[in-house]
Design an enzyme around this catalytic site. Structure first.
Site, PDB file in Angstrom:
ATOM      1  NE  ARG A 109      -3.832   0.946   1.921  1.00  0.00           N
ATOM      2  CZ  ARG A 109      -5.035   1.261   2.398  1.00  0.00           C
ATOM      3  NH1 ARG A 109      -5.165   2.187   3.336  1.00  0.00           N
ATOM      4  NH2 ARG A 109      -6.100   0.643   1.956  1.00  0.00           N
ATOM      5  CG  HIS A 136      -8.343   0.458  -2.820  1.00  0.00           C
ATOM      6  ND1 HIS A 136      -7.626  -0.624  -2.354  1.00  0.00           N
ATOM      7  CD2 HIS A 136      -9.009   0.954  -1.742  1.00  0.00           C
ATOM      8  CE1 HIS A 136      -7.846  -0.774  -1.056  1.00  0.00           C
ATOM      9  NE2 HIS A 136      -8.682   0.167  -0.654  1.00  0.00           N
ATOM     10  CD  GLN A 139     -13.009  -0.933  -0.668  1.00  0.00           C
ATOM     11  OE1 GLN A 139     -12.222  -0.886   0.260  1.00  0.00           O
ATOM     12  NE2 GLN A 139     -14.277  -1.248  -0.492  1.00  0.00           N
ATOM     13  CG  ASP A 231     -13.130   7.093  -1.468  1.00  0.00           C
ATOM     14  OD1 ASP A 231     -13.011   7.070  -0.222  1.00  0.00           O
ATOM     15  OD2 ASP A 231     -12.166   6.913  -2.251  1.00  0.00           O
TER      16      ASP A 231
END
Ligand code: CP
Ligand code: NVA
Length: 317
Positions: A109, A136, A139, A231
């Site tokens: 990450r 991502h 996710q 988000d």
């Protein structure tokens, strides 16, 4: 499609996976979740090691990788940039070579997508992108699992992302939706439109899967959506843009009035978390009956376990 197709494969972006491979991972994720609900214990990662490299903070991603791997007998090792020489003192390539000699796989990450790519190239073991500035992907798999738990096969369903269309989460969703034939709308101010390069890559994918990809500033585009997704307005590393983002995205908050504008009684709210209540989403929606954010968070663990099972040479049980 069998698990054999995946052995040794990294997950840096869904652009590198076919629709059939993603479908296989979604089915495996569902199986893994059912096993967990039945209380079954497996030891499929026995003898394996996982390096967890973090340049940025994490709650869900770290915990999902660490618990999914550890509870099946694997040995995860958390390494922040305070702990190792990641691009400092020795080259990234050399760190990657060394990690590849000691670990079965690496989770990264951080900031640059190119760091994840270099780790994959020089380590010789699967590298999982646990979030970069660009993507991502783990996710997005949990998001589609959650969508399918509510509406069945996601192909042909309508997912609407409202917020910073340039960010890593929106970019991963547009790719996975284009691959799987999910109709995907990004609603954002023009300044935050997804980068044209990613849209150009997704265009032929969408044409062959039947996905409709739409970018608009018009909030009325939520009509008919099965799910509204948002988000944070300010992603990690972009803190200096906070005031600008508040100004641009203020009109795009997901609140109950916007949820109601879908016109669907069964529409759900999705968020990758962490959320800033009162900014991109109201507490009423995030904590309300239409929210599936907590299922998404749980599904991070099941989907991440499935990705590792498929890409590592694991024991059968
Ligand atoms: N959604 C997500 O990646 O959460 P973390 O930042 O807590 O890992
Ligand atoms: N776009 C957010 C996602 C956090 C999981 C960020 O990068 O900070």
């Amino acid at each position: 499609m069998t698990a054999q197709n995946f052995k040794g494969k990294s997950l840096l972006t869904w652009l590198d996976y076919t629709a059939e491979e993603i479908r296989y991972l979604l089915d495996l994720s569902r199986q893994v979740k059912e096993e967990a609900k039945r209380g079954e214990l497996h030891r499929r990662f026995t003898g394996k090691t996982l390096a967890l490299l973090f340049e940025k903070r994490s709650t869900r991603t770290r915990c999902a990788f660490e618990t999914a791997f550890g509870e099946e007998g694997g040995h995860p090792v958390f390494l922040s940039t305070q702990d190792i020489h990641l691009g400092i003192k020795e080259s990234l390539e050399d760190t990657a070579r060394v990690l590849g000699r000691m670990f079965s796989a690496i989770q990264f990450r951080g900031f640059k997508q190119s760091t994840a790519e270099t780790l994959a190239e020089y380590s010789g073991v699967p590298v999982y992108n646990g979030l970069t500035d660009s993507f991502h992907p783990t996710q997005a798999l949990a998001d589609i699992q959650t969508l399918e738990e509510n509406f069945g096969n996601a192909s042909g369903k309508r997912l609407c992302f409202v917020g910073d269309g340039r960010n890593n989460v929106a970019r991963s969703l547009v790719v996975i939706c284009a691959k799987l034939g999910i109709h995907f709308t990004v609603i954002c101010p023009p300044e935050l439109n997804p980068d044209p390069e990613i849209l150009a890559l997704c265009e032929p994918l969408a044409r062959s899967s039947g996905a409709e990809i739409q970018i608009t500033g018009d909030l009325d585009a939520v009509r008919g959506a099965h799910a509204l997704y948002t988000d944070v307005w300010v992603s990690m590393g972009e803190e200096a843009r906070k005031e600008e983002r508040k100004r641009l995205l203020g009109p795009y908050q997901v609140n109950q009035a916007l949820m109601d504008r879908t016109g669907r009684k069964d529409s759900v709210f999705m968020h990758c978390l962490p959320a800033v209540k009162g900014e991109e989403v109201t507490a009423e929606v995030l904590d309300g009956p239409q929210s599936r954010a907590w299922d998404e968070a749980e599904n991070r663990k099941h989907t991440i376990k499935a990705i590792m099972l498929a890409t590592l040479d694991c024991k059968a049980a």
